[in-house]
Enzyme design. Sequence first.
Site, PDB file in Angstrom:
ATOM      1  CG  HIS A   1      81.186 -32.228  58.227  1.00 23.14           C
ATOM      2  ND1 HIS A   1      79.985 -31.965  57.608  1.00 23.14           N
ATOM      3  CD2 HIS A   1      81.145 -31.546  59.411  1.00 23.14           C
ATOM      4  CE1 HIS A   1      79.253 -31.184  58.383  1.00 23.14           C
ATOM      5  NE2 HIS A   1      79.930 -30.912  59.474  1.00 23.14           N
TER       6      HIS A   1
ATOM      7  N   GLY B   1      70.344 -33.991  51.095  1.00 23.43           N
ATOM      8  CA  GLY B   1      69.128 -33.742  50.324  1.00 23.43           C
ATOM      9  C   GLY B   1      68.201 -32.686  50.903  1.00 23.43           C
TER      10      GLY B   1
ATOM     11  CG  ASP C   1      78.853 -35.452  55.462  1.00 22.28           C
ATOM     12  OD1 ASP C   1      79.242 -34.423  56.052  1.00 22.28           O
ATOM     13  OD2 ASP C   1      78.372 -35.452  54.313  1.00 22.28           O
TER      14      ASP C   1
ATOM     15  CG  ASP D   1      78.278 -29.736  54.193  1.00 20.17           C
ATOM     16  OD1 ASP D   1      77.608 -30.232  53.273  1.00 20.17           O
ATOM     17  OD2 ASP D   1      78.721 -30.402  55.161  1.00 20.17           O
ATOM     18  N   GLY D   2      75.651 -28.054  52.292  1.00 21.95           N
ATOM     19  CA  GLY D   2      74.223 -28.289  52.462  1.00 21.95           C
ATOM     20  C   GLY D   2      73.360 -27.592  51.422  1.00 21.95           C
ATOM     21  N   GLY D   3      72.650 -28.402  50.632  1.00 20.91           N
ATOM     22  CA  GLY D   3      71.706 -27.832  49.664  1.00 20.91           C
ATOM     23  C   GLY D   3      72.355 -27.086  48.518  1.00 20.91           C
TER      24      GLY D   3
ATOM     25  CB  SER E   1      78.694 -34.936  50.596  1.00 19.87           C
ATOM     26  OG  SER E   1      78.283 -35.783  51.646  1.00 19.87           O
TER      27      SER E   1
END
Length: 227
Positions: free
Chosen positions: A70, A152, A37, A182-184, A10
């Site tokens: 996104h 993050g 993003d 998506d994420g972490g 990303s």
Amino acid sequence: MEKETLIRPSLLSADFNHLGNAIKEAIDLGVQDIHYDVMDGTFVDSISFGEPIFKVVNKAFGESIAFDVHLMCVNPLKQVSQFAALGCKEISFHYEALTLGDIPRIKEIRGQYPELKLGLAFSPETSVDEIKNLLSLFDFVLVMSVVPGKAGQKYIEGSEKKIAQLDEYRKNFNLSFKIGVDGGINNVTGPLCVDSGVDWLVAGSYYFNAENKKEALNSLHKAKVIE
Ligand code: DX5
Ligand code: ZN
């Protein structure tokens, strides 16, 4: 047969002073898609980047790498048309930002841009049951494993259960949509998602903060699905 998981770095976590270098390095490492993003300051609190920067990076690198946009925006379909007109090939927007009147418009966009891959992103508070009837309209679904809005953050435990539910649903109904998360995502949460049937992993801070990006990618690539 083994299916290799695709990693999508990303760009939100890249060094904005050296955006071009960051994309070039990803290309050199064999990355096929960059996650882009777009945040509007309304659907989420932050504002990131939009069409003007997309236009520049897509022109410079669009033949070597695909940008997966996104949209974390209100009124997302307006943005979809703008990005599509700039040559965007893959774009997702949020279930939570849609209104009923948007459904016919999604069908129109499909007709207008037949090559464009459309994805439905959904936030942690939304269940798979709420979105599943819409999935026949989409090429992919993006499971948010953090509250959208910033890079993050810590992976929300149990997000992989949504992936497993979606994977089961597509198998049962013979649907062909892909599943991204998506994420972490890191070397622990990535394999968890892969084991649950995800097709690609978005990785922001884990990839861009890594001292050795090749190793970081390999640690996620170790996550493989045996079919
Ligand atoms: C979150 C964004 C993500 C984010 C991922 O709102 O949609 O794509 O940049 O970053 P990490 O991998 O650091 O959670
Ligand atoms: Zn994202």
